[in-house]
Design an enzyme around this catalytic site. Structure first.
Site, PDB file in Angstrom:
ATOM      1  N   LEU A  67      -5.456  -1.807 -15.651  1.00  0.00           N
ATOM      2  CA  LEU A  67      -6.108  -0.537 -15.253  1.00  0.00           C
ATOM      3  C   LEU A  67      -5.240   0.622 -15.320  1.00  0.00           C
ATOM      4  O   LEU A  67      -5.487   1.659 -16.155  1.00  0.00           O
ATOM      5  CB  LEU A  67      -6.852  -0.582 -13.956  1.00  0.00           C
ATOM      6  CG  LEU A  67      -7.762   0.560 -13.748  1.00  0.00           C
ATOM      7  CD1 LEU A  67      -9.134   0.168 -14.471  1.00  0.00           C
ATOM      8  CD2 LEU A  67      -8.100   0.521 -11.922  1.00  0.00           C
ATOM      9  N   GLY A 117      -3.815  -4.334 -26.752  1.00  0.00           N
ATOM     10  CA  GLY A 117      -2.818  -4.665 -27.187  1.00  0.00           C
ATOM     11  C   GLY A 117      -1.440  -4.041 -26.467  1.00  0.00           C
ATOM     12  O   GLY A 117      -0.539  -3.625 -27.290  1.00  0.00           O
ATOM     13  N   SER A 181      -2.169 -12.882 -22.565  1.00  0.00           N
ATOM     14  CA  SER A 181      -3.068 -11.740 -23.277  1.00  0.00           C
ATOM     15  C   SER A 181      -3.407 -12.277 -24.678  1.00  0.00           C
ATOM     16  O   SER A 181      -2.549 -12.672 -25.305  1.00  0.00           O
ATOM     17  CB  SER A 181      -2.327 -10.458 -23.376  1.00  0.00           C
ATOM     18  OG  SER A 181      -3.175  -9.323 -24.122  1.00  0.00           O
TER      19      SER A 181
END
Length: 344
Positions: A67, A117, A181
């Site tokens: 965030l 990314g 990720s």
């Protein structure tokens, strides 16, 4: 006040590009905090102190990384009642991330897809933001999440993690090593048995050296994916125990799409978060708990959109929970709702 206003504000925010709405909301929170309106931002959260990884958490509900990638909004986010805040992912050098658009809402599934990314301003700028935060000065629990640059070959990823660990260590309550990720090419290869063993061994050695240097032990935790089979979970559990890791965050976003098939944006590349990852995340938590027992604490994240979902993570074996996508759909009142559910 913000809790009551969020349902009214959400249609406006959802009419904006998701990434623009993200930055707009954070900037408005920061402005309100600067004007001394913190009391109007979040609901009061009753203390629920618990000690995990040797850290005293005022309550078990935290903010997940992603965030606030650059640590620019720590104080404003702290006013929402979180027991801890995690910022990042940060990389050694600044990088723009993937081209826009790179964030998509799936309201019918209370979900997001992102392929950001690891866009961030680099670790030096990140540290300046962290140093400027009053949350940290006041003793707030602050996790700093580290990753590798997109142009760093996977064979040299450990160099990026070492660089970031050394830079953030003095300012962190704990450090998260993000190897899960789906938006950095080949990153999830680091969850493989041999790759993970090598990475954790190197980082644990550096952690001990840094603890001696700074006269302070900072826990290091690993953030893993939900898209793991039983053998992969077992291998990760073995590595966590073998290297005596301080904790594990379960889980990151999923690349699976069965739960959102047919919905607009469902086929966009990236990590899916929100309601569709809830069961998968809890499955990983439950499996890890069976392997780790009390030896390695688990922080549960993924699909928490109500207090009962936070309770599910704790019942499955997590000691703490984190929120992200639920805040987008439910607003800041979700923090206090989850804290109340965990107090029962």
């Amino acid at each position: 006040m913000l809790n009551a206003l969020y349902p009214l504000a959400r249609p406006l925010l959802f009419s904006m590009d998701p990434e623009d709405a993200h930055h707009f909301t954070l900037n408005q929170l920061k402005r309100a905090h600067a004007l001394g309106l913190s009391g109007c931002i979040g609901a009061r959260v009753a203390p629920q102190p618990r000690t995990v990884m040797g850290i005293a958490f005022p309550n078990p509900v935290g903010l997940a990384a992603g965030l606030d990638k650059d640590g620019a909004y720590i104080d404003a986010l702290g006013a929402l009642g979180f027991g801890f805040i995690e910022v990042g992912t940060v990389t050694p050098r600044a990088q723009p991330g993937n081209p826009r658009p790179r964030m998509f809402r799936l309201p019918a599934a209370s979900a997001l897809i992102n392929r950001m990314g690891f866009n961030n301003g680099g670790v030096d700028a990140f540290i300046r933001n962290v140093q400027a935060s009053k949350w940290r000065e006041a003793g707030g629990v602050l996790g700093l999440n580290i990753g590798k640059n997109a142009d760093t070959p996977i064979e040299r990823a450990v160099d990026d993690y070492l660089h970031c660990l050394e830079r953030v260590y003095p300012y962190a309550s704990y450090v998260t090593v993000n190897i899960s990720s789906p938006n950095t090419k080949n990153l999830r290869q680091l969850q493989g048995a041999s790759e993970l063993d090598s990475l954790l061994g190197t980082l644990r050695g550096a952690q001990q050296r840094l603890a001696d240097q700074h006269k302070r032990y900072v826990p290091v935790v690993l953030k893993i994916a939900p898209d793991l089979d039983d053998d992969q979970i077992a291998n990760i559990g073995d590595a966590l125990l073998r290297h005596r890791m301080d904790g594990v965050i379960a889980t990151n976003t999923t690349i699976r799409r069965e739960a959102v098939a047919g919905l607009p944006h469902a086929e966009e590349a990236g990590g899916l978060s929100g309601q569709p990852v809830r069961e998968g995340s809890t499955r990983v938590i439950r499996a890890l708990c069976g392997l780790l027992g009390d030896a390695v604490p688990i922080i549960g994240v993924g699909g928490i959109l109500a207090g009962e979902h936070a309770r599910e993570k704790i019942d499955a074996g997590a000691q703490l929970v984190q929120l992200y996508t639920g805040l987008i759909y439910r607003g800041p009142g979700l923090v206090a709702e989850c804290a109340r559910a965990l107090a029962r």
